[in-house]
Write an enzyme that holds these catalytic residues in place. Structure first.
Site, PDB file in Angstrom:
ATOM      1  N   ASN A   1      -3.570   6.349  -1.284  1.00  0.00           N
ATOM      2  CA  ASN A   1      -3.139   6.411   0.108  1.00  0.00           C
ATOM      3  C   ASN A   1      -2.301   7.644   0.403  1.00  0.00           C
ATOM      4  O   ASN A   1      -2.269   8.123   1.537  1.00  0.00           O
ATOM      5  CB  ASN A   1      -2.375   5.144   0.488  1.00  0.00           C
ATOM      6  CG  ASN A   1      -3.305   3.996   0.825  1.00  0.00           C
ATOM      7  OD1 ASN A   1      -4.491   4.193   1.054  1.00  0.00           O
ATOM      8  ND2 ASN A   1      -2.776   2.792   0.849  1.00  0.00           N
TER       9      ASN A   1
ATOM     10  N   HIS B   1      -2.082  -2.965  -6.518  1.00  0.00           N
ATOM     11  CA  HIS B   1      -2.592  -2.588  -5.198  1.00  0.00           C
ATOM     12  C   HIS B   1      -4.105  -2.732  -5.175  1.00  0.00           C
ATOM     13  O   HIS B   1      -4.832  -1.889  -5.694  1.00  0.00           O
ATOM     14  CB  HIS B   1      -2.175  -1.145  -4.872  1.00  0.00           C
ATOM     15  CG  HIS B   1      -2.645  -0.690  -3.518  1.00  0.00           C
ATOM     16  ND1 HIS B   1      -2.996   0.613  -3.262  1.00  0.00           N
ATOM     17  CD2 HIS B   1      -2.839  -1.374  -2.358  1.00  0.00           C
ATOM     18  CE1 HIS B   1      -3.384   0.711  -2.014  1.00  0.00           C
ATOM     19  NE2 HIS B   1      -3.296  -0.474  -1.439  1.00  0.00           N
TER      20      HIS B   1
ATOM     21  N   GLU C   1      -5.039  -0.173  -8.301  1.00  0.00           N
ATOM     22  CA  GLU C   1      -3.936   0.706  -8.682  1.00  0.00           C
ATOM     23  C   GLU C   1      -2.829  -0.143  -9.301  1.00  0.00           C
ATOM     24  O   GLU C   1      -2.329  -1.074  -8.659  1.00  0.00           O
ATOM     25  CB  GLU C   1      -3.372   1.446  -7.466  1.00  0.00           C
ATOM     26  CG  GLU C   1      -4.132   2.694  -7.078  1.00  0.00           C
ATOM     27  CD  GLU C   1      -3.455   3.451  -5.943  1.00  0.00           C
ATOM     28  OE1 GLU C   1      -3.429   4.676  -5.996  1.00  0.00           O
ATOM     29  OE2 GLU C   1      -2.980   2.797  -4.978  1.00  0.00           O
TER      30      GLU C   1
ATOM     31  N   SER D   1       0.812  -1.211   0.000  1.00  0.00           N
ATOM     32  CA  SER D   1       0.000   0.000   0.000  1.00  0.00           C
ATOM     33  C   SER D   1       0.851   1.269   0.000  1.00  0.00           C
ATOM     34  O   SER D   1       0.367   2.329  -0.390  1.00  0.00           O
ATOM     35  CB  SER D   1      -0.902   0.015   1.243  1.00  0.00           C
ATOM     36  OG  SER D   1      -1.753  -1.101   1.271  1.00  0.00           O
TER      37      SER D   1
END
Length: 379
Positions: A158, A108, A120, A87
């Site tokens: 993130n 991801h 992602e 992440s």
């Protein structure tokens, strides 16, 4: 998996997901049996010798990741795609630790991975073009929504999340309650607020990331404001739903919590230690700060090429983070609000904290030119 017990637990979780689909009519019992019949598990890396693509999802620790990739490099056939579900961690560093960096990519997924649509596809510097294409083809097979992301701490989603969560923490220390902030975010259209989300994901996940970042911080650089409240909860073992207590308290087996009465004294003590005199905020003030942080960081992500277009930020936040579809994503919504208004907010907030509220150069440029983020979405 690392041992037979973990393997059995993993298989049981997959069976439980299938049972849920059967109960909702999305899968027949025969379909479940056929799917589970294709499922294979192992506790030795050698079982991966013939695979075309492998995705690791071990703990977010660079040394652990590198140890796994050393084993994958040893057993996987030439040309196999070696993917990481990290992440936050630097995928370029992971790739450099192998002799086949062209095969390494980030895939991801978002939790829960069988429900969340976003994927992602994180593109490190040395990855081969066919490996990237394979990532997008896999997303299509899995009926996911793929977004190409560059390598940085947190990638697109993130990285932005960390900033607007920090803005929320500042608001909390300044006088707002976490429950006021969660209510504002829900009223805006998100399915849950940042503290509810923290309890769902597990407070220890963010805690581990904060400790990792603290260890890499330049001691000579200006020190950013740091709110310790979430750490105090984690130090008590309050990680959210999985421990029955976090920002909220959860009855056994319940996914819905009630405000944790023991959080208020922790917040009060943190304010005293920080020398903060708490004040009240209107719902509009909370929303303006939360969204300004989100949009300003989104503009930096686009300007640095981590996201190729503002549209990619919007797709990421809508499909992975619950941003309300009706508002189109943070960058689209900012265009509707007016970028001059967003920039004015950032500059106003910077008067109290210039280190956190640094206006994105791209935001300043677009306002000066009288353009919106959408003008960058073509091509």
């Amino acid at each position: 998996e690392r041992d037979e017990a973990a393997l059995a637990q993993g298989r049981a979780r997959i069976a439980k997901v299938c049972d849920g689909h059967v109960a909702k009519g999305r899968l027949t019992p025969e379909g479940k049996a056929e799917l589970m019949g294709r499922w294979q598990g192992a506790t030795r890396y050698d079982a991966l010798a013939g695979v075309d693509l492998v995705i690791e999802a071990v703990f977010e620790d660079m040394a652990v990741k590198q140890a796994v990739f050393a084993e994958l490099e040893r057993v996987c056939k030439p040309g196999a795609v070696l993917a990481t579900n990290t992440s936050y961690l630097d995928i370029d560093e992971i790739a450099r630790g192998t002799s086949r960096p062209g095969d390494v990519i980030g895939l991801h997924f978002f939790s829960p991975a069988h429900i969340m649509k976003l994927l992602e596809i994180v593109v490190p510097a040395q990855v081969s073009a066919d490996v990237v294409a394979t990532g997008f083809a896999l997303a299509q097979r899995l009926k996911k929504v793929p977004v190409r992301a560059g390598v940085c701490d947190g990638f697109i989603g993130n990285r932005i999340l960390a900033v607007y969560r920090t803005a929320a923490d500042h608001l909390m220390e300044d006088g707002a309650s976490p429950y006021e902030i969660d209510a504002m975010v829900r009223d805006f259209g998100f399915p849950m607020g940042p503290y509810e989300m923290s309890d769902l994901a597990g407070g220890d996940i963010g805690w581990a990331t904060r400790k990792r970042r603290a260890a890499t911080r330049d001691p000579k650089a200006p020190s950013p404001r740091y709110v310790h409240i979430a750490d105090r909860l984690c130090e008590r073992g309050w990680f959210g739903q999985k421990t029955g207590r976090g920002w909220y308290v959860y009855e056994a087996g319940s996914r819905t919590g009630t405000p944790n009465p023991d959080v208020a004294p922790i917040i009060d003590e943190a304010r005293r230690q920080a020398g903060v005199t708490p004040r009240s905020f209107t719902r509009e003030e909370l929303e303006r700060r939360y969204l300004a942080a989100m949009v300003n960081e989104g503009a930096k992500v686009v300007d640095e090429g981590i996201a190729l277009r503002p549209l990619d930020v919007d797709v990421t936040l809508v499909h992975g983070y619950g941003f309300p579809r009706s508002k189109g994503g943070p960058m689209w919504h900012a265009d509707q609000v007016g970028l001059a208004r967003i920039l004015a907010d950032v500059r106003e907030f910077a008067q109290a904290d210039a280190l956190f509220w640094q206006p994105a150069p791209l935001l300043e440029k677009l306002v000066a030119q009288g353009r919106g983020f959408d003008s960058l979405n073509g091509g």
